[in-house]
Design a protein around this motif. Structure first.
Motif, PDB file in Angstrom:
ATOM      1  N   ILE A  96       0.841  -1.224   0.034  1.00 45.67           N
ATOM      2  CA  ILE A  96      -0.054   0.005   0.080  1.00 45.67           C
ATOM      3  C   ILE A  96       0.946   1.215   0.158  1.00 45.67           C
ATOM      4  CG2 ILE A  96      -1.981   1.285   1.271  1.00 45.67           C
ATOM      5  CD1 ILE A  96      -2.416  -1.479   2.739  1.00 45.67           C
ATOM      6  N   ILE A  97       0.722   2.113  -1.085  1.00 41.26           N
ATOM      7  CA  ILE A  97       1.534   3.265  -1.071  1.00 41.26           C
ATOM      8  C   ILE A  97       0.616   4.575  -0.846  1.00 41.26           C
ATOM      9  CG2 ILE A  97       3.021   4.471  -2.400  1.00 41.26           C
ATOM     10  CD1 ILE A  97       3.576   2.061  -4.131  1.00 41.26           C
ATOM     11  N   GLU A  98       0.975   5.416  -0.008  1.00 41.61           N
ATOM     12  CA  GLU A  98       0.299   6.605   0.405  1.00 41.61           C
ATOM     13  C   GLU A  98       1.000   7.604  -0.482  1.00 41.61           C
ATOM     14  OE1 GLU A  98       0.577  10.311   1.433  1.00 41.61           O
ATOM     15  OE2 GLU A  98       1.991   9.268   2.648  1.00 41.61           O
ATOM     16  N   THR A 122       1.570  -6.645   5.684  1.00 43.49           N
ATOM     17  CA  THR A 122       1.476  -5.907   4.320  1.00 43.49           C
ATOM     18  C   THR A 122       2.192  -4.919   4.536  1.00 43.49           C
ATOM     19  OG1 THR A 122      -1.127  -6.661   3.869  1.00 43.49           O
ATOM     20  CG2 THR A 122      -0.029  -4.719   2.562  1.00 43.49           C
ATOM     21  N   LEU A 123       2.980  -4.693   3.468  1.00 44.27           N
ATOM     22  CA  LEU A 123       3.888  -3.457   3.141  1.00 44.27           C
ATOM     23  C   LEU A 123       3.087  -1.915   3.193  1.00 44.27           C
ATOM     24  CD1 LEU A 123       6.392  -4.439   0.614  1.00 44.27           C
ATOM     25  CD2 LEU A 123       6.793  -4.408   2.962  1.00 44.27           C
ATOM     26  N   ILE A 124       3.461  -1.197   3.880  1.00 44.98           N
ATOM     27  CA  ILE A 124       2.840   0.194   3.655  1.00 44.98           C
ATOM     28  C   ILE A 124       4.020   1.166   3.730  1.00 44.98           C
ATOM     29  CG2 ILE A 124       2.441   0.075   6.216  1.00 44.98           C
ATOM     30  CD1 ILE A 124       0.174   2.196   3.897  1.00 44.98           C
ATOM     31  N   THR A 125       3.797   2.131   2.838  1.00 48.53           N
ATOM     32  CA  THR A 125       5.000   3.210   2.697  1.00 48.53           C
ATOM     33  C   THR A 125       4.306   4.408   2.250  1.00 48.53           C
ATOM     34  OG1 THR A 125       5.449   2.856   0.207  1.00 48.53           O
ATOM     35  CG2 THR A 125       6.705   1.397   1.751  1.00 48.53           C
ATOM     36  N   SER A 126       5.103   5.443   2.474  1.00 42.40           N
ATOM     37  CA  SER A 126       4.659   7.045   1.797  1.00 42.40           C
ATOM     38  C   SER A 126       5.488   7.497   0.933  1.00 42.40           C
ATOM     39  CB  SER A 126       4.340   7.784   3.294  1.00 42.40           C
ATOM     40  OG  SER A 126       4.463   9.106   2.661  1.00 42.40           O
ATOM     41  N   HIS A 147       6.158  -2.566   9.352  1.00 41.66           N
ATOM     42  CA  HIS A 147       6.274  -2.897   7.633  1.00 41.66           C
ATOM     43  C   HIS A 147       6.015  -1.480   7.107  1.00 41.66           C
ATOM     44  CE1 HIS A 147       5.119  -6.787   9.437  1.00 41.66           C
ATOM     45  NE2 HIS A 147       5.568  -7.060   8.307  1.00 41.66           N
ATOM     46  N   PHE A 148       6.253  -0.404   7.807  1.00 42.60           N
ATOM     47  CA  PHE A 148       6.097   0.974   7.121  1.00 42.60           C
ATOM     48  C   PHE A 148       7.601   1.583   7.054  1.00 42.60           C
ATOM     49  CE2 PHE A 148       5.922   5.518   7.729  1.00 42.60           C
ATOM     50  CZ  PHE A 148       4.849   5.775   6.548  1.00 42.60           C
ATOM     51  N   CYS A 149       7.642   2.391   5.813  1.00 41.78           N
ATOM     52  CA  CYS A 149       8.770   3.386   5.790  1.00 41.78           C
ATOM     53  C   CYS A 149       8.585   4.301   4.590  1.00 41.78           C
ATOM     54  CB  CYS A 149       9.977   2.462   5.463  1.00 41.78           C
ATOM     55  SG  CYS A 149      10.254   1.731   3.759  1.00 41.78           S
ATOM     56  N   GLY A 150       9.372   4.830   4.262  1.00 41.19           N
ATOM     57  CA  GLY A 150       9.263   5.982   3.125  1.00 41.19           C
ATOM     58  C   GLY A 150       9.799   5.393   1.819  1.00 41.19           C
ATOM     59  N   PRO A 173      14.130  -4.899   9.438  1.00 41.67           N
ATOM     60  CA  PRO A 173      15.111  -4.796   8.266  1.00 41.67           C
ATOM     61  C   PRO A 173      14.778  -5.725   7.159  1.00 41.67           C
ATOM     62  CG  PRO A 173      16.118  -5.384  10.501  1.00 41.67           C
ATOM     63  CD  PRO A 173      14.632  -5.285  10.647  1.00 41.67           C
ATOM     64  N   GLU A 174      13.958  -6.714   7.288  1.00 41.19           N
ATOM     65  CA  GLU A 174      13.517  -7.570   6.138  1.00 41.19           C
ATOM     66  C   GLU A 174      12.834  -6.731   5.364  1.00 41.19           C
ATOM     67  OE1 GLU A 174      10.320  -9.036   4.199  1.00 41.19           O
ATOM     68  OE2 GLU A 174       9.870  -8.729   6.097  1.00 41.19           O
ATOM     69  N   VAL A 175      11.950  -5.843   5.821  1.00 44.21           N
ATOM     70  CA  VAL A 175      10.911  -4.779   4.760  1.00 44.21           C
ATOM     71  C   VAL A 175      12.030  -3.914   4.106  1.00 44.21           C
ATOM     72  CG1 VAL A 175       9.446  -2.850   4.968  1.00 44.21           C
ATOM     73  CG2 VAL A 175       8.949  -4.976   6.099  1.00 44.21           C
ATOM     74  N   VAL A 176      13.090  -3.393   4.630  1.00 47.58           N
ATOM     75  CA  VAL A 176      14.264  -2.612   3.884  1.00 47.58           C
ATOM     76  C   VAL A 176      14.764  -3.236   3.010  1.00 47.58           C
ATOM     77  CG1 VAL A 176      16.018  -0.989   4.147  1.00 47.58           C
ATOM     78  CG2 VAL A 176      14.173  -1.126   6.125  1.00 47.58           C
ATOM     79  N   ASP A 177      15.285  -4.425   3.325  1.00 48.28           N
ATOM     80  CA  ASP A 177      15.948  -5.409   2.286  1.00 48.28           C
ATOM     81  C   ASP A 177      15.091  -5.627   0.942  1.00 48.28           C
ATOM     82  OD1 ASP A 177      18.160  -5.296   3.917  1.00 48.28           O
ATOM     83  OD2 ASP A 177      17.985  -7.206   4.725  1.00 48.28           O
ATOM     84  N   PHE A 178      13.800  -6.216   1.403  1.00 53.39           N
ATOM     85  CA  PHE A 178      13.178  -6.281   0.250  1.00 53.39           C
ATOM     86  C   PHE A 178      12.746  -4.967  -0.594  1.00 53.39           C
ATOM     87  CE2 PHE A 178       8.650  -6.613  -1.505  1.00 53.39           C
ATOM     88  CZ  PHE A 178       8.863  -7.774  -2.283  1.00 53.39           C
ATOM     89  N   LEU A 179      12.510  -4.040  -0.061  1.00 58.08           N
ATOM     90  CA  LEU A 179      12.019  -2.774  -0.854  1.00 58.08           C
ATOM     91  C   LEU A 179      13.231  -2.380  -1.882  1.00 58.08           C
ATOM     92  CD1 LEU A 179       9.953  -0.697   1.709  1.00 58.08           C
ATOM     93  CD2 LEU A 179       9.106  -1.772  -0.552  1.00 58.08           C
TER      94      LEU A 179
END
Length: 792
Positions: A96-98, A122-126, A147-150, A173-179
């Motif tokens: 989900i991208i805001e 679920t990934l959520i980013t801005s 699961h949130f980051c920019g 860290p898993e979310v950062v690596d994936f993105l």
């Protein structure tokens, strides 16, 4: 955990939201694009009315030029909706991208709604470009925070390659690596890990650069036209340079970012540079915000006779006036220098006003970036990556400093009153003289923390040809053949716009011969802004004007023989084109064993535009492919006609995906590489894979079905129809009929099986005859003089 992204929700359909949605759809991902319900439709049950904002925004985006999608079919993957009716549907999304308005209170309201329906994990980013990322997670659940980051895309997302990933202290860290990996592999981005500091990396440095130039405008009395002449392609920056870039981005946006840095970075030693000059305040007060308001630093008008005219703002009087072409001795002396690094040295060493500007501009920039470590990044290469991918710089700032000499420039900076960060002084004292160096084909960067050189991340996945200069196997004045390791050779050439002349053809032939001796195969690629603009038409023009038809015949034969050599070599030849791949470059791709094309590859057979037909095997190859594509259940001329029209209209694919639709790239055979930095490594791996599974030289074709007179009549009728409707000039008709003659196999009385060589001979004869046409020579001369063919 193993993640796959099958469906993405984009919340907010403004300029960025719609374009991010288009980019995901372009790579094959299902997209749910949502926005608010219009106020006047709040009580309506009409879905069309309730979705008017999102539907109108997407429609406007799809009309933009250049296109935000690789092919029009991609649009089918986007479903629109609104926050009230469709927020529940985000439960089926993987990311989900805001992308709503840049207000923290609004974003928090959206995230509160998201948390009601989002699946855990679920990934959520801005996509915010300025609001601190950590502030957005206040009041959210632990799973949301983890699961949130920019994820800051740059506009337009399809074309600007930067994706800044900004984690918070809570981000897994898993979310950062994936993105980071997903952005690189699937979105084709240069993914840059950023700290949660104001404006992140690219806008922090980029806006500093613009504001510093504004200060130099006042200090040195330079005009807008002078600045844009000094800060564009001449120093490896985009054509939009400085002031035109501000107009495109929006002057209010630039001011907003500058104010944000000035207010939120109290310890920035250059915070005064971010203060808005009085003249810029007045520009904003007049609402002259750039393209979005119809005028900014530049203004389009109509002249006295109705022609379009671009006026420029005089910053002293704040009145628009005619543009003046500036001239600086330093710039004029440097223009003929093709190599950017050599040119940069010449510009900075200039003794006139331009030379002084370049010194002060670079000294200020180098000082600023040195002081931003470790504030915005622990690694210097991230700053260079961000500026190249986000602002279109050909080389990064630290790399520019290397070019000018780190120690020498640091001394000049200090003498000029500019400070150098202590870590740079320490690096030099320890005997390290550059920020980057190359060893065994690997690029290393100076790591501040360990005080040593480390390899740039990516390793084998990002091959840069020039890093293998010490592995040169063969060269001439235009080409170099490198040993890329793994028993694979790599060929690149360095001609202007990558044009293909005699020396390049020699390089291709020689490289194939060397590969056949003791290697698995050959990769043909380069790291220039464009792969190749095609054959050297200047050489063709010279031979034709002097009526050296024997020489011209020999040159065409050499071109055809080289393309056939690539097709029928005893080792695989893989071509990795990017950006422009026109004419002869397209023919080379058509004859390779495989094409690993960058997603942004603009490829086509454009010879008809200069009054010629493809003469390096392109016409033959299209006739051959048309024959192979003929089906019993449709008229045989349909396939041939489609292939004929592609050449006759000089159509260029606007993406690698479109090149598949045009039949230039082969489905199930060639491939698209989303990240252009990976295409050479992918091509090398393809050579090894093709060789290792048992490569055998294909047999030359003698069974190409041509349709002769029956198809020729149909094509001639179509050509005459185009002429009668004024879509084609008299000379267009002459050239198109020559093309039709070759593709039909000549004036044969019935369908016949012919050889490739038969078609190549027809192609060469037609090409030669057209070089004797006065109007063809006029078209070629027009291209050589002004870059565009005359319509005659």
């Amino acid at each position: 955990m193993k993640r796959t992204i099958k469906k993405v929700a984009v919340l907010g359909s403004g300029v960025m939201g719609s374009r991010i949605a288009c980019h995901f759809a372009g790579i094959g991902v299902q997209v749910l694009l949502l926005d608010i319900v219009p106020k006047d439709a709040a009580d309506s049950s009409d879905r069309k009315l309730r979705n008017k904002i999102v539907d109108d925004a997407l429609a406007a985006t799809l009309k933009s030029n250049p296109s935000p999608v690789y092919t029009r079919d991609a649009i089918k993957k986007i479903t629109t909706g609104n926050f009230d009716d469709n927020m529940k549907d985000i439960a089926g999304c993987d990311w989900i991208i805001e992308v709503v308005v840049e207000r923290l209170d609004v974003k928090k309201i959206v995230f509160e709604k998201v948390e009601q329906f989002r699946k855990p994990g679920t990934l959520i980013t801005s996509n915010t470009s300025g609001i601190p990322i950590h502030l957005m997670t206040e009041g959210r659940s632990d799973d949301f925070k983890a699961h949130f980051c920019g994820s800051h895309f740059f506009n337009p997302p399809r074309y600007l390659r930067l994706l800044e990933i900004i984690p918070t202290p809570h981000t897994s860290p898993e979310v950062v690596d994936f993105l980071m990996q997903y952005g690189d592999l699937y979105l084709g981005k240069t993914t840059v890990l950023c700290k949660d500091t104001p404006a992140f990396i690219a806008n922090r440095i980029g806006v500093y650069g613009i504001m510093a130039i504004f200060k130099l405008v006042e200090k040195m009395g330079l005009s807008i036209d002078e600045i844009d002449a000094l800060t564009g392609p001449i120093i490896g920056r985009p054509k939009s340079a400085t002031f035109r870039t501000a107009d495109v981005v929006g002057i209010d946006t630039l001011v907003k970012v500058a104010n944000g840095v000035a207010e939120n970075c109290p310890n920035d030693e250059q915070k005064d540079t971010f203060k808005i000059p009085a003249w810029l305040d007045k520009v904003v007060a007049h609402n002259w915000l750039g393209d979005k308001t119809g005028q900014g630093f530049f203004k389009k008008t109509k002249g006295g006779s109705g022609e379009k005219e671009i006026l420029v703002l005089n910053l002293s009087t704040l009145e628009y006036e005619a543009r003046k072409k500036p001239k600086f001795a330093t710039v004029e002396a440097a223009k003929p220098i093709d190599d950017l690094k050599t040119r940069l040295k010449a510009l900075v060493s200039g003794n006139d006003k331009a030379g002084e500007f370049y010194k002060q501009f670079h000294y200020g920039l180098f000082s600023y970036i040195s002081h931003r470590i470790p504030e915005i990044s622990d690694e210097l290469y991230r700053i260079d990556d961000a500026m190249m991918a986000g602002f279109g710089w050909e080389i990064g700032a630290f790399e520019s400093w290397d070019v000018l000499g780190v120690a020498k420039t640091a001394e000049a900076m200090k003498a000029g009153g500019y400070t150098v960060a202590p870590w740079v002084e320490e690096m030099l004292q320890k005997g390290f003289s550059s920020f980057y160096k190359v060893e065994n084909g690997k690029r290393l960067y100076y790591d501040i923390e360990s005080k040593s050189y480390k390899p740039l991340p990516g390793g084998e996945a990002f091959i840069v040809m020039k890093n293998y200069e010490n592995q040169t196997v063969w060269k001439n004045s235009a080409c170099r053949t490198y040993n890329l390791g793994g028993d694979v050779l790599g060929l690149e050439w360095n001609t202007k716009l990558g044009t293909i002349g005699g020396e390049v053809l020699e390089g291709i032939q020689k490289s194939i011969a060397l590969a056949e001796e003791k290697y698995k195969g050959l990769v043909i690629a380069n790291d220039a802004p464009n792969f190749s603009a095609g054959a050297n038409v200047g050489m063709i023009f010279m031979f034709a004007i002097e009526q050296e038809y024997d020489e011209l015949d020999m040159a065409i034969r050499m071109f055809q023989n080289t393309m056939m050599r690539a097709r029928y070599s005893s080792v695989p030849v893989v071509v990795a084109p990017h950006a422009l791949a026109l004419g002869g470059a397209c023919e080379l791709s058509l004859h390779s064993d495989k094409v690993c094309a960058a997603a942004e590859t603009y490829i086509g057979l454009v010879e008809l535009g200069v009054g010629l037909i493809p003469g390096g095997g392109g016409t033959k190859e299209f006739a051959l492919r048309a024959a192979d594509e003929m089906h019993e259940d449709e008229p045989e001329t349909i396939t041939l006609k489609n292939r004929f029209l592609t050449i006759a209209t000089a159509k260029v694919a606007t993406s690698a995906a479109e090149a598949f639709d045009m039949g230039i790239l082969r489905k199930g055979h060639d491939e698209i590489v989303m990240n252009p930095g990976r295409r050479i490594a992918d091509a090398k791996n393809s050579v090894i894979e093709i060789f290792d599974r048992g490569y055998t030289t294909p047999a030359q074709r003698t069974d190409v079905k041509v349709l002769g007179r029956s198809a020729l009549g149909a094509l001639y009728a179509g050509i005459n129809g185009m002429w009668r409707a004024n879509y084609a000039t008299d000379h267009d008709v002459v050239v198109a009929k020559k093309l039709a003659y070759v593709m039909c196999g000549g004036d044969l009385s019935e369908q016949t099986l012919v050889s490739e060589q038969y078609l190549l001979d027809l192609e060469r004869e037609a090409f030669l005859s057209l070089t004797g046409e006065k109007k063809t020579l006029e078209r070629i001369q027009s291209v050589l003089k002004g870059g565009k063919p005359v319509r005659n």
